[in-house]
Design an enzyme around this catalytic site. Sequence first.
Site, PDB file in Angstrom:
ATOM      1  N   SER A 187      66.698  72.935 -35.450  1.00  6.98           N
ATOM      2  CA  SER A 187      66.186  72.505 -34.052  1.00  6.98           C
ATOM      3  C   SER A 187      67.109  73.224 -32.820  1.00  6.98           C
ATOM      4  O   SER A 187      68.206  72.737 -32.859  1.00  6.98           O
ATOM      5  CB  SER A 187      65.780  71.242 -33.523  1.00  6.98           C
ATOM      6  OG  SER A 187      65.303  70.536 -34.840  1.00  6.98           O
ATOM      7  N   HIS A 196      60.737  75.302 -32.826  1.00  6.86           N
ATOM      8  CA  HIS A 196      61.017  76.092 -34.264  1.00  6.86           C
ATOM      9  C   HIS A 196      60.348  77.168 -34.242  1.00  6.86           C
ATOM     10  O   HIS A 196      58.930  76.970 -34.245  1.00  6.86           O
ATOM     11  CB  HIS A 196      60.530  74.888 -35.394  1.00  6.86           C
ATOM     12  CG  HIS A 196      61.534  73.871 -35.574  1.00  6.86           C
ATOM     13  ND1 HIS A 196      62.380  73.636 -36.509  1.00  6.86           N
ATOM     14  CD2 HIS A 196      61.457  72.530 -34.973  1.00  6.86           C
ATOM     15  CE1 HIS A 196      62.883  72.486 -36.404  1.00  6.86           C
ATOM     16  NE2 HIS A 196      62.331  71.996 -35.601  1.00  6.86           N
ATOM     17  N   HIS A 219      59.919  71.381 -42.667  1.00  3.30           N
ATOM     18  CA  HIS A 219      60.039  70.178 -42.903  1.00  3.30           C
ATOM     19  C   HIS A 219      58.974  69.431 -43.761  1.00  3.30           C
ATOM     20  O   HIS A 219      57.808  69.574 -43.586  1.00  3.30           O
ATOM     21  CB  HIS A 219      60.227  69.219 -41.533  1.00  3.30           C
ATOM     22  CG  HIS A 219      61.106  69.737 -40.602  1.00  3.30           C
ATOM     23  ND1 HIS A 219      60.833  70.864 -39.895  1.00  3.30           N
ATOM     24  CD2 HIS A 219      62.481  69.511 -40.540  1.00  3.30           C
ATOM     25  CE1 HIS A 219      62.087  71.060 -39.172  1.00  3.30           C
ATOM     26  NE2 HIS A 219      62.907  70.460 -39.430  1.00  3.30           N
ATOM     27  N   TYR A 232      58.000  66.375 -43.314  1.00  3.45           N
ATOM     28  CA  TYR A 232      57.129  65.233 -42.502  1.00  3.45           C
ATOM     29  C   TYR A 232      56.186  66.279 -41.975  1.00  3.45           C
ATOM     30  O   TYR A 232      55.028  65.794 -41.297  1.00  3.45           O
ATOM     31  CB  TYR A 232      58.065  64.696 -41.562  1.00  3.45           C
ATOM     32  CG  TYR A 232      58.569  65.555 -40.328  1.00  3.45           C
ATOM     33  CD1 TYR A 232      57.830  66.264 -39.676  1.00  3.45           C
ATOM     34  CD2 TYR A 232      60.036  65.727 -40.514  1.00  3.45           C
ATOM     35  CE1 TYR A 232      58.540  67.183 -38.593  1.00  3.45           C
ATOM     36  CE2 TYR A 232      60.714  66.446 -39.619  1.00  3.45           C
ATOM     37  CZ  TYR A 232      59.910  67.151 -38.754  1.00  3.45           C
ATOM     38  OH  TYR A 232      60.485  68.074 -37.717  1.00  3.45           O
ATOM     39  N   GLU A 233      56.139  67.517 -42.077  1.00  6.42           N
ATOM     40  CA  GLU A 233      55.021  68.584 -41.398  1.00  6.42           C
ATOM     41  C   GLU A 233      53.748  68.270 -42.546  1.00  6.42           C
ATOM     42  O   GLU A 233      52.713  68.826 -42.081  1.00  6.42           O
ATOM     43  CB  GLU A 233      55.537  69.722 -41.350  1.00  6.42           C
ATOM     44  CG  GLU A 233      56.581  70.061 -40.169  1.00  6.42           C
ATOM     45  CD  GLU A 233      56.818  71.544 -40.182  1.00  6.42           C
ATOM     46  OE1 GLU A 233      56.237  72.217 -39.335  1.00  6.42           O
ATOM     47  OE2 GLU A 233      58.110  71.916 -40.590  1.00  6.42           O
ATOM     48  N   ALA A 266      69.968  69.537 -36.646  1.00  4.12           N
ATOM     49  CA  ALA A 266      70.261  68.637 -35.626  1.00  4.12           C
ATOM     50  C   ALA A 266      70.289  66.967 -36.376  1.00  4.12           C
ATOM     51  O   ALA A 266      69.503  67.089 -37.366  1.00  4.12           O
ATOM     52  CB  ALA A 266      69.394  68.507 -34.331  1.00  4.12           C
ATOM     53  N   MET A 302      66.482  64.929 -40.831  1.00  2.00           N
ATOM     54  CA  MET A 302      65.097  64.871 -41.974  1.00  2.00           C
ATOM     55  C   MET A 302      65.076  66.314 -42.474  1.00  2.00           C
ATOM     56  O   MET A 302      63.724  66.741 -42.625  1.00  2.00           O
ATOM     57  CB  MET A 302      63.917  64.803 -40.749  1.00  2.00           C
ATOM     58  CG  MET A 302      63.994  63.583 -39.638  1.00  2.00           C
ATOM     59  SD  MET A 302      62.875  63.537 -38.281  1.00  2.00           S
ATOM     60  CE  MET A 302      63.296  61.966 -37.604  1.00  2.00           C
ATOM     61  N   SER A 303      66.101  66.821 -42.923  1.00  2.00           N
ATOM     62  CA  SER A 303      65.893  68.371 -43.421  1.00  2.00           C
ATOM     63  C   SER A 303      67.356  68.416 -44.414  1.00  2.00           C
ATOM     64  O   SER A 303      67.721  67.545 -44.965  1.00  2.00           O
ATOM     65  CB  SER A 303      65.865  69.245 -42.294  1.00  2.00           C
ATOM     66  OG  SER A 303      67.196  69.370 -41.598  1.00  2.00           O
ATOM     67  N   ASN A 341      72.322  63.099 -31.025  1.00  3.43           N
ATOM     68  CA  ASN A 341      71.957  61.670 -30.434  1.00  3.43           C
ATOM     69  C   ASN A 341      73.006  60.550 -31.417  1.00  3.43           C
ATOM     70  O   ASN A 341      73.454  60.873 -32.286  1.00  3.43           O
ATOM     71  CB  ASN A 341      70.690  60.941 -30.682  1.00  3.43           C
ATOM     72  CG  ASN A 341      70.235  61.251 -31.929  1.00  3.43           C
ATOM     73  OD1 ASN A 341      69.788  62.293 -32.113  1.00  3.43           O
ATOM     74  ND2 ASN A 341      69.939  60.122 -32.631  1.00  3.43           N
ATOM     75  N   HIS A 358      62.606  63.165 -28.989  1.00  2.00           N
ATOM     76  CA  HIS A 358      62.697  64.645 -29.441  1.00  2.00           C
ATOM     77  C   HIS A 358      63.153  65.777 -28.446  1.00  2.00           C
ATOM     78  O   HIS A 358      63.955  66.472 -28.575  1.00  2.00           O
ATOM     79  CB  HIS A 358      61.224  65.007 -30.085  1.00  2.00           C
ATOM     80  CG  HIS A 358      61.483  66.362 -30.754  1.00  2.00           C
ATOM     81  ND1 HIS A 358      62.166  66.709 -31.798  1.00  2.00           N
ATOM     82  CD2 HIS A 358      60.695  67.542 -30.689  1.00  2.00           C
ATOM     83  CE1 HIS A 358      62.126  67.959 -32.007  1.00  2.00           C
ATOM     84  NE2 HIS A 358      61.246  68.481 -31.584  1.00  2.00           N
TER      85      HIS A 358
HETATM   86  N1  HPA Z   1      67.720  60.556 -37.069  1.00  5.99           N
HETATM   87  C1  HPA Z   1      67.213  61.354 -37.935  1.00  5.99           C
HETATM   88  N2  HPA Z   1      66.948  62.768 -37.631  1.00  5.99           N
HETATM   89  C2  HPA Z   1      67.340  63.219 -36.654  1.00  5.99           C
HETATM   90  C3  HPA Z   1      67.918  62.349 -35.514  1.00  5.99           C
HETATM   91  C4  HPA Z   1      67.991  60.960 -35.872  1.00  5.99           C
HETATM   92  O1  HPA Z   1      68.599  60.315 -35.017  1.00  5.99           O
HETATM   93  N3  HPA Z   1      68.346  63.046 -34.603  1.00  5.99           N
HETATM   94  C5  HPA Z   1      67.982  64.388 -34.914  1.00  5.99           C
HETATM   95  N4  HPA Z   1      67.494  64.406 -36.021  1.00  5.99           N
END
Ligand code: HPA
Length: 274
Positions: free
Chosen positions: A29, A60, A82, A84-85, A112, A209-210, A233, A245
């Site tokens: 991302s 993306h 991903h 989750y998609e 990220a 998440m990847s 973050n 996001h």
């Molecule tokens: N958690 C999971 N996936 C992420 C995060 C997070 O805090 N930040 C960016 N991708």
Amino acid sequence: MSYEDISEAKNYIMSRINGVPTVAVVLGSGLSPLAEEIENPVVIPYKDIPHFPVSTVKGHAGNLIYGSLNGANVLCMQGRFHYYEGYTIQQVTFPERVFALLGIKTLIVTNAAGGVNKNFNCGDIMLITDHINFMPNPLIGTNDERFGERFPSMNEAYSKELRAVALNAASELGISLQQGVYAAGTGPSFETPAEYMMYRTLGCSAVGMSTVPEVIVAVHSGMDVLGLSVISNVFNEQSNEQQTHTEVLDNVNAAAKKMVSLVKNVIGALSNKK
Ligand code: HPA
């Protein structure tokens, strides 16, 4: 995803490019500015490649970009898939199988990630030293020996040699790199405070998440992997701040320049070695 499907995708890509890619790069991302640095780019939309999934998330893009970057022929994924998609974990990792058939030996994965380590700040870059997988394993099912063995070792999933190259490149550029273990969850919900604390207790430095399914398939297929996370973050148990996001993307955009120069420099160092 059969061997034939993967071969068809590979053949299509070969028909579109004029040369041999040696490095594949997966852009997470907000990291697509790297793709803009590729010289003489051939842009191949995912939707044109037989059996390739198509990306759906904001931020993306969905292109494979082939061209020259700092002296190396690279094949770059602008946008990844991903779990989750809603794709199967085999669809998520389809591109890595195609890279393997293309003869690519080096995979650079970026993402990220949320900072779990107390010493991390937003905008830091973390060199992934290892991972803990909380996602389905993409190797579940019949093993195709043409790719790799049934029980592949993950003892050095993130190549020591490539990590040394990245550390050296970062120091040349004056970028201080964090290092740590990446935990992979399915998402798409962000972690609860208790989950962030759990990851910290487990010795993870970042969570995302990847990446991990891609790395498992790449290692299974005999590739050397370099993994880099932008810390978008950070978890702080004192504050109740919630990441969004949009915030994640803004923070990645701010750090993207650093990541772009680092990856370019690493690729330059690799092409000089050959
Ligand atoms: N958690 C999971 N996936 C992420 C995060 C997070 O805090 N930040 C960016 N991708």
